[in-house]
Enzyme design. Structure first.
Site, PDB file in Angstrom:
ATOM      1  N   GLY A  21       0.826  -1.204   0.000  1.00  0.00           N
ATOM      2  CA  GLY A  21       0.000   0.000   0.000  1.00  0.00           C
ATOM      3  C   GLY A  21       0.854   1.245   0.000  1.00  0.00           C
ATOM      4  N   GLU A  89      -1.916  -6.623  15.217  1.00  0.00           N
ATOM      5  CA  GLU A  89      -2.767  -7.811  15.224  1.00  0.00           C
ATOM      6  C   GLU A  89      -2.940  -8.302  13.792  1.00  0.00           C
ATOM      7  OE1 GLU A  89      -7.520  -8.639  16.186  1.00  0.00           O
ATOM      8  OE2 GLU A  89      -6.638  -6.644  16.421  1.00  0.00           O
ATOM      9  N   VAL A  91      -5.197  -9.678  11.335  1.00  0.00           N
ATOM     10  CA  VAL A  91      -6.649  -9.799  11.198  1.00  0.00           C
ATOM     11  C   VAL A  91      -6.966 -10.738  10.037  1.00  0.00           C
ATOM     12  CG1 VAL A  91      -8.788  -8.564  10.775  1.00  0.00           C
ATOM     13  CG2 VAL A  91      -6.964  -7.474  12.102  1.00  0.00           C
ATOM     14  N   ASP A 133      -7.909   8.282   6.604  1.00  0.00           N
ATOM     15  CA  ASP A 133      -7.873   7.427   5.415  1.00  0.00           C
ATOM     16  C   ASP A 133      -8.871   6.282   5.545  1.00  0.00           C
ATOM     17  OD1 ASP A 133      -7.068   6.762   2.878  1.00  0.00           O
ATOM     18  OD2 ASP A 133      -5.311   5.630   3.511  1.00  0.00           O
TER      19      ASP A 133
END
Length: 536
Positions: A21, A89, A91, A133
């Site tokens: 990203g 974490e 996810v 964002d």
């Protein structure tokens, strides 16, 4: 810079690349000390900028304190070999962006996910953190609920948009680029596009754009270049949801439209207000087919319906008793049934959280109710019960909700975003009485010339002269009972005593109807008297 599997960053060992990203690469990794799987985000671009690195470390410490089930937990930060990294974490689930590739989501899931993300934003905003964002790529759908990622880390000082850059760059993939405006263009707020200072209301706009896409399957603001997208955000309104999805609840359409207001002052003022609105819409259902959710929310709805039914029953019994004693010999009257349709090109909004409920005048001759036109705009509609015509939209009541009458049936109090107002229906004179802080929770106009109201979802009762003046607090929430708010006030005939509802999400036995008085000599705000609690 891609890292090979097995690369060590402190005690963490990379396993595989999860994604790339605007802030860097994300890897699945193993914490060798605690034997757990984590996610590591590489932020190598920060290492060359001491100011950004200092800001990043300060904000990372703040974000690590955000303990919320819908926020991805930040475990650790580190630096090695010129690389700054985050340990988060891991996810497991599907991003909302991936899910949207399959088309719009069911309305009940939209309301659930939207409320969870709004709750997460509220937690962060109360801690002084703005996400900046909010977008489908930063929301992960898991079996346990939605998770918001990348919380508050993309926060360098916004720079003004470079016109040449915006014109030349096509919008192909929504990424966050350093050195322009922070955020993803399709989901930016107008103030982000203009490079102005932001607060939590910018996140609310972005979440509104996400909700719009979840309902319609289309982005709220489209364009072939960044300039055209920015222009749409600043100047254009997205197509009304109900024109793209006719079965979508009108209440949800209005909720999203309020999120997408160009002026931050016209939006929901807190993410908590937005979360409550979505939860109430979910509880209430609608003519458009939104199912009521199960569990605690449905229990609360059943309790409210039960109390409403009880109040109606008591009123009916009292009326029957009076009729029996005064008119024993009177002939029985014929049953009368009537239907009042909405005005042309308008509809009645779903009765979520009471804001769209009709209000009958004290003399029983007039009805006022919020209506919504085909563009999703609210206004107050006045109709005489004996009128054969269409009634009339009251001028100056745009976005009006929660209407309530004066005792003489000549004026109406109502709320608009950020304001408590009144309108005298003979001359259509509108007067602003007070500012409100969030989503109001009802008002009442007493015979003593006092208006009693709740200015926000987490507020006590306030009073103000109906002619205008300075508001003053009437009740105090009892800290030891963790009362959430005092709401839905109703004056008794003497204009001094009143009933109101106390909400308490943690202790249902505290929640219920209470009595109070404007007379300080006979009423102590700390000891308001319970009339009936929600447990019966």
């Amino acid at each position: 810079m891609a890292l090979a599997p097995g690369t060590r960053l402190g005690p963490y060992e990379t396993l595989s690349l999860l994604g790339v990203g605007g802030m860097g690469e994300v890897y699945r990794a193993r914490d060798t000390r605690l034997k757990r799987t984590v996610a590591i985000k590489i932020l190598s671009q920060l290492s060359s900028d001491p100011a950004h690195k200092q800001r990043f470390e300060r904000e990372a410490r703040a974000i690590s304190s955000l303990n919320h089930p819908n926020i991805c937990t930040l475990h650790d930060i580190g630096h090695q070999d010129g690389i700054d990294y985050l340990v988060m974490e891991c996810v497991e689930g599907e991003t909302l962006a991936k899910r949207l590739e399959k088309g719009p989501l069911p309305v009940d899931q939209i309301l659930k996910v939207g409320a969870q993300i709004a709750d997460a934003l509220d937690k962060a905003h109360r801690s002084g953190i703005v996400h900046r964002d909010v977008k489908p790529n930063n929301i992960v759908l898991t079996p346990a609920g939605a998770k918001l990622l990348d919380f508050g880390l993309a926060k360098p000082t916004p720079a003004l948009v470079d016109l040449a850059t915006m014109t030349a760059t096509k919008v192909e993939t929504p990424v966050t680029e350093r050195g322009t405006v922070v955020g993803t263009f399709q989901y930016m707020s107008p103030e982000q596009v203009e490079g102005r200072e932001l607060d939590g209301r910018s996140d609310i706009f972005s979440l509104g754009a996400v909700l719009y896409e979840m309902v319609t399957g289309q982005r709220a603001f489209e364009g072939k270049s960044r300039l055209s997208v920015a222009s749409a955000i600043l100047e254009k309104e997205p197509a009304p949801i109900t024109t793209l999805k006719p079965l979508a609840p009108a209440a949800l359409d209005h909720t999203i439209r309020t999120c997408l207001a160009k002026d931050p002052n016209d939006r929901w003022q807190t993410a908590r207000d937005l979360s409550h609105e979505l939860k109430w819409t979910s509880e209430a259902g609608s003519q458009a087919g939104v199912p009521a959710v199960s569990g605690r929310n449905s229990r609360i709805m059943r309790e409210r319906i039960a109390w409403t039914a009880a109040a109606v029953l008591l009123s009916a019994l009292a009326a029957l008793s009076i009729a029996f004693h005064l008119k024993k010999d009177a002939p029985s009257a014929a049953n009368v049934r009537a239907m009042i349709p909405p005005p042309a090109d308008n509809q009645f909004a779903a009765f979520a959280n009471n804001r769209f409920l009709p209000a009958l005048s004290p003399d029983g001759r007039q009805l006022v109710v919020p209506v919504m036109d085909t563009q999703g705009k609210l206004a107050l509609w006045l109709r005489g019960l004996n009128d054969l015509g269409q009634g009339r939209i009251l001028p100056g009541t745009d976005q009006g909700a929660f209407p309530f009458w004066s005792p003489d049936s000549r004026s109406i109090g109502f709320f608009t975003p950020g304001k408590l107002q009144r309108i005298d229906i003979q001359g259509d004179l509108v007067q602003v009485l007070a500012d409100v802080t969030g989503m109001p929770r009802g008002g009442t106009w007493g015979s003593s010339g006092i208006i009693l109201y709740t200015p926000g979802t987490s507020s006590e009762l306030y009073q103000i002269p109906a002619s205008g003046g300075t508001p003053s607090k009437v009740t105090e929430r009892i800290a030891s009972l963790k009362e959430l708010s005092h709401r839905w006030p109703t004056f008794l005939p003497d204009g001094r005593h009143f009933l109101f509802f106390v909400t308490d999400e943690e202790q249902p036995d505290v929640q219920g109807i209470y009595a109070g008085s404007l007379d300080p000599s006979s009423y102590c705000p700390q000891t308001h008297e319970v009339v009936a609690n929600s447990m019966g």
